[in-house]
Design an enzyme around this catalytic site. Structure first.
Site, PDB file in Angstrom:
ATOM      1  N   ALA A 174      -7.655   2.303  46.813  1.00  0.00           N
ATOM      2  CA  ALA A 174      -6.400   1.894  47.435  1.00  0.00           C
ATOM      3  C   ALA A 174      -6.521   0.409  47.739  1.00  0.00           C
ATOM      4  O   ALA A 174      -7.630  -0.124  47.872  1.00  0.00           O
ATOM      5  CB  ALA A 174      -6.187   2.687  48.715  1.00  0.00           C
TER       6      ALA A 174
ATOM      7  N   GLY B 194      -9.606   5.577  46.269  1.00  0.00           N
ATOM      8  CA  GLY B 194      -8.354   6.148  45.766  1.00  0.00           C
ATOM      9  C   GLY B 194      -8.331   6.240  44.247  1.00  0.00           C
ATOM     10  O   GLY B 194      -7.617   7.087  43.689  1.00  0.00           O
TER      11      GLY B 194
ATOM     12  N   GLU C 270     -10.001   9.428  43.493  1.00  0.00           N
ATOM     13  CA  GLU C 270      -9.110  10.504  43.961  1.00  0.00           C
ATOM     14  C   GLU C 270      -7.915  10.678  43.026  1.00  0.00           C
ATOM     15  O   GLU C 270      -7.470  11.797  42.776  1.00  0.00           O
ATOM     16  CB  GLU C 270      -8.661  10.187  45.393  1.00  0.00           C
ATOM     17  CG  GLU C 270      -9.832  10.244  46.363  1.00  0.00           C
ATOM     18  CD  GLU C 270      -9.503   9.672  47.736  1.00  0.00           C
ATOM     19  OE1 GLU C 270      -9.186   8.467  47.824  1.00  0.00           O
ATOM     20  OE2 GLU C 270      -9.546  10.422  48.717  1.00  0.00           O
TER      21      GLU C 270
ATOM     22  N   GLU D  13     -15.401   4.720  51.004  1.00  0.00           N
ATOM     23  CA  GLU D  13     -14.610   4.444  52.216  1.00  0.00           C
ATOM     24  C   GLU D  13     -15.447   4.350  53.478  1.00  0.00           C
ATOM     25  O   GLU D  13     -15.090   3.648  54.418  1.00  0.00           O
ATOM     26  CB  GLU D  13     -13.536   5.531  52.399  1.00  0.00           C
ATOM     27  CG  GLU D  13     -12.407   5.488  51.371  1.00  0.00           C
ATOM     28  CD  GLU D  13     -12.670   6.319  50.124  1.00  0.00           C
ATOM     29  OE1 GLU D  13     -13.849   6.668  49.859  1.00  0.00           O
ATOM     30  OE2 GLU D  13     -11.702   6.606  49.408  1.00  0.00           O
TER      31      GLU D  13
HETATM   32  N1  CO8 Z   1      -8.223  -3.402  47.197  1.00  0.00           N
HETATM   33  C1  CO8 Z   1      -7.745  -4.663  47.087  1.00  0.00           C
HETATM   34  N2  CO8 Z   1      -8.287  -5.570  46.253  1.00  0.00           N
HETATM   35  C2  CO8 Z   1      -9.364  -5.210  45.540  1.00  0.00           C
HETATM   36  C3  CO8 Z   1      -9.904  -3.916  45.606  1.00  0.00           C
HETATM   37  C4  CO8 Z   1      -9.278  -2.974  46.478  1.00  0.00           C
HETATM   38  N3  CO8 Z   1      -9.690  -1.713  46.581  1.00  0.00           N
HETATM   39  N4  CO8 Z   1     -10.967  -3.850  44.786  1.00  0.00           N
HETATM   40  C5  CO8 Z   1     -11.088  -5.054  44.206  1.00  0.00           C
HETATM   41  N5  CO8 Z   1     -10.112  -5.883  44.660  1.00  0.00           N
HETATM   42  C6  CO8 Z   1      -9.887  -7.271  44.297  1.00  0.00           C
HETATM   43  C7  CO8 Z   1     -10.926  -8.187  44.944  1.00  0.00           C
HETATM   44  O1  CO8 Z   1     -10.542  -8.507  46.284  1.00  0.00           O
HETATM   45  C8  CO8 Z   1     -10.862  -9.379  44.022  1.00  0.00           C
HETATM   46  O2  CO8 Z   1      -9.713 -10.155  44.357  1.00  0.00           O
HETATM   47  P1  CO8 Z   1      -9.846 -11.771  44.535  1.00  0.00           P
HETATM   48  O3  CO8 Z   1     -10.226 -12.255  43.162  1.00  0.00           O
HETATM   49  O4  CO8 Z   1      -8.482 -12.172  44.954  1.00  0.00           O
HETATM   50  O5  CO8 Z   1     -10.907 -12.000  45.524  1.00  0.00           O
HETATM   51  C9  CO8 Z   1     -10.624  -8.776  42.655  1.00  0.00           C
HETATM   52  O6  CO8 Z   1     -10.088  -7.454  42.894  1.00  0.00           O
HETATM   53  C10 CO8 Z   1     -11.883  -8.611  41.828  1.00  0.00           C
HETATM   54  O7  CO8 Z   1     -12.828  -7.906  42.618  1.00  0.00           O
HETATM   55  P2  CO8 Z   1     -14.340  -8.421  42.854  1.00  0.00           P
HETATM   56  O8  CO8 Z   1     -14.398  -9.899  42.781  1.00  0.00           O
HETATM   57  O9  CO8 Z   1     -14.857  -7.760  44.080  1.00  0.00           O
HETATM   58  O10 CO8 Z   1     -15.018  -7.810  41.534  1.00  0.00           O
HETATM   59  P3  CO8 Z   1     -16.553  -7.401  41.349  1.00  0.00           P
HETATM   60  O11 CO8 Z   1     -16.725  -7.118  39.896  1.00  0.00           O
HETATM   61  O12 CO8 Z   1     -17.453  -8.407  41.994  1.00  0.00           O
HETATM   62  O13 CO8 Z   1     -16.727  -6.017  42.187  1.00  0.00           O
HETATM   63  C11 CO8 Z   1     -16.069  -3.791  42.910  1.00  0.00           C
HETATM   64  C12 CO8 Z   1     -16.048  -4.867  41.782  1.00  0.00           C
HETATM   65  C13 CO8 Z   1     -17.515  -3.323  43.130  1.00  0.00           C
HETATM   66  C14 CO8 Z   1     -15.203  -2.645  42.448  1.00  0.00           C
HETATM   67  C15 CO8 Z   1     -15.512  -4.435  44.207  1.00  0.00           C
HETATM   68  O14 CO8 Z   1     -14.286  -5.073  43.929  1.00  0.00           O
HETATM   69  C16 CO8 Z   1     -15.286  -3.441  45.320  1.00  0.00           C
HETATM   70  O15 CO8 Z   1     -16.217  -3.019  45.971  1.00  0.00           O
HETATM   71  N6  CO8 Z   1     -13.988  -3.087  45.574  1.00  0.00           N
HETATM   72  C17 CO8 Z   1     -13.621  -2.203  46.666  1.00  0.00           C
HETATM   73  C18 CO8 Z   1     -13.975  -0.766  46.359  1.00  0.00           C
HETATM   74  C19 CO8 Z   1     -13.577   0.104  47.531  1.00  0.00           C
HETATM   75  O16 CO8 Z   1     -14.061   0.002  48.630  1.00  0.00           O
HETATM   76  N7  CO8 Z   1     -12.644   1.046  47.257  1.00  0.00           N
HETATM   77  C20 CO8 Z   1     -12.161   1.968  48.251  1.00  0.00           C
HETATM   78  C21 CO8 Z   1     -10.918   1.428  48.861  1.00  0.00           C
HETATM   79  S1  CO8 Z   1     -10.341   2.418  50.233  1.00  0.00           S
HETATM   80  C22 CO8 Z   1      -9.576   3.710  49.509  1.00  0.00           C
HETATM   81  O17 CO8 Z   1      -9.460   3.795  48.324  1.00  0.00           O
HETATM   82  C23 CO8 Z   1      -9.008   4.734  50.444  1.00  0.00           C
HETATM   83  C24 CO8 Z   1      -8.108   5.707  49.669  1.00  0.00           C
HETATM   84  C25 CO8 Z   1      -7.274   6.497  50.607  1.00  0.00           C
HETATM   85  C26 CO8 Z   1      -6.029   5.775  51.054  1.00  0.00           C
HETATM   86  C27 CO8 Z   1      -4.966   6.727  51.395  1.00  0.00           C
HETATM   87  C28 CO8 Z   1      -4.642   6.655  52.855  1.00  0.00           C
HETATM   88  C29 CO8 Z   1      -3.732   7.761  53.279  1.00  0.00           C
END
Ligand code: CO8
Length: 260
Positions: free
Chosen positions: A68, A111, A114, A134
């Site tokens: 998400a 997400g 999921e 998460e």
């Molecule tokens: N949300 C927003 N932006 C994101 C997300 C995300 N989940 N994942 C990546 N991005 C963005 C980064 O911020 C970055 O943007 P910017 O260039 O502007 O800084 C761009 O995508 C590229 O990402 P990275 O530079 O981090 O790329 P890497 O190759 O270094 O890393 C990863 C890739 C490992 C996937 C890393 O991006 C990461 O850890 N992302 C987050 C993963 C995460 O924690 N996901 C879970 C999110 S919470 C969730 O899904 C809850 C679901 C339930 C919600 C429903 C509620 C009712």
């Protein structure tokens, strides 16, 4: 809506298969409100089309979806989340009746994992990585992960992944029952089209009822599921495709389904 006018996805048709590709490359396909609206609208339209017998949901080579959208969510209060019933719109995607395949390459986190699990089956590239990170954000999975992952891989692995945020690579995901098949990354879309095409050749009502009934096993107790299956099986004898399918077998020819 015109199939090419969505902001966050691309939609195309390949014969009887509808393909939806998540397209927010700069955010690794993070799922925001707009993506939810786009996917649900496109998938609902394809679902209702009798010319479509299966759906594929795909991402990019690097990410199916990295979760998400954390930036969209981070400032919200509990009251905002409750009033908006945040992300409940995805339930409509999970409930679609046309068989849907997640074609996963790269990250399927939070997400994203999921969303893949809302599909009826998951095909993974050898680059796929599944995870529920998460806990590291101070929350828990919120789009069905605690329920669907536990049913898919069992309590031991689900607890491990959800409590530590450990990621599961494609090979372990297949071994654990999360994904149906693992293929080389450059063969993922061809394989997804082949599997979806095979499903789409079948009687659409039979395939839809099969989805509903397997999900009854996944979502309910054994006896309720067996009774549900029997009722659905009986009901399928009202379809033209049942008559055609069984006549074709007796007459040693290929069935020509009308999908009715
Ligand atoms: N949300 C927003 N932006 C994101 C997300 C995300 N989940 N994942 C990546 N991005 C963005 C980064 O911020 C970055 O943007 P910017 O260039 O502007 O800084 C761009 O995508 C590229 O990402 P990275 O530079 O981090 O790329 P890497 O190759 O270094 O890393 C990863 C890739 C490992 C996937 C890393 O991006 C990461 O850890 N992302 C987050 C993963 C995460 O924690 N996901 C879970 C999110 S919470 C969730 O899904 C809850 C679901 C339930 C919600 C429903 C509620 C009712």
């Amino acid at each position: 809506m015109n199939e090419n006018s969505y902001e966050t996805i691309e939609v195309r048709r390949e014969g009887r298969v509808g393909v939806i590709t998540l397209n927010r490359p700069k955010a690794l396909n993070a799922l925001n409100e707009q993506t939810m609206q786009d996917v649900v609208a496109a998938a609902t339209e394809l679902d209702r089309d009798s010319g479509i017998g299966a759906l594929i949901l795909a991402g990019s080579e690097k990410a199916f979806a990295a979760g998400a959208d954390i930036k969209e969510m981070s400032g919200k209060s509990a009251s905002d989340m409750y009033h908006e019933d945040f992300f409940a719109g995805w339930d409509a995607f999970a409930r679609l009746r046309t068989p849907k395949i997640a074609a996963v390459a790269g990250y399927a986190l939070g997400g994203g994992c999921e969303l893949a699990m809302m599909c009826d089956l998951i095909l993974a590239a050898d680059t796929a990585v599944f995870g529920q990170p998460e806990i590291a954000l101070g929350v828990i999975p919120g789009m069905g992960g605690t329920q669907r992952l536990t049913r898919a891989v069992g309590k031991a692995k689900a607890m491990d992944m959800i409590l530590t945020g450990r990621q599961m690579r494609a090979e372990e995901a297949e071994r654990s029952g999360l994904v149906s098949r693992v293929v080389a990354a450059d063969e993922l879309m061809d394989t997804a089209l082949e599997v979806a095409g095979k499903i789409a050749e079948m009687s659409k009502p039979a395939a839809q009822h099969a989805v509903e009934t397997v999900n009854a096993a996944y979502e309910s107790g054994l006896w309720a599921g067996v009774q549900h299956e029997r009722r659905v099986f009986h009901g399928l004898f009202s379809t033209a495709d049942q008559k055609e399918g069984m006549s074709a077998f007796a007459e040693k020819r290929t069935a020509r389904f009308s999908h009715e």
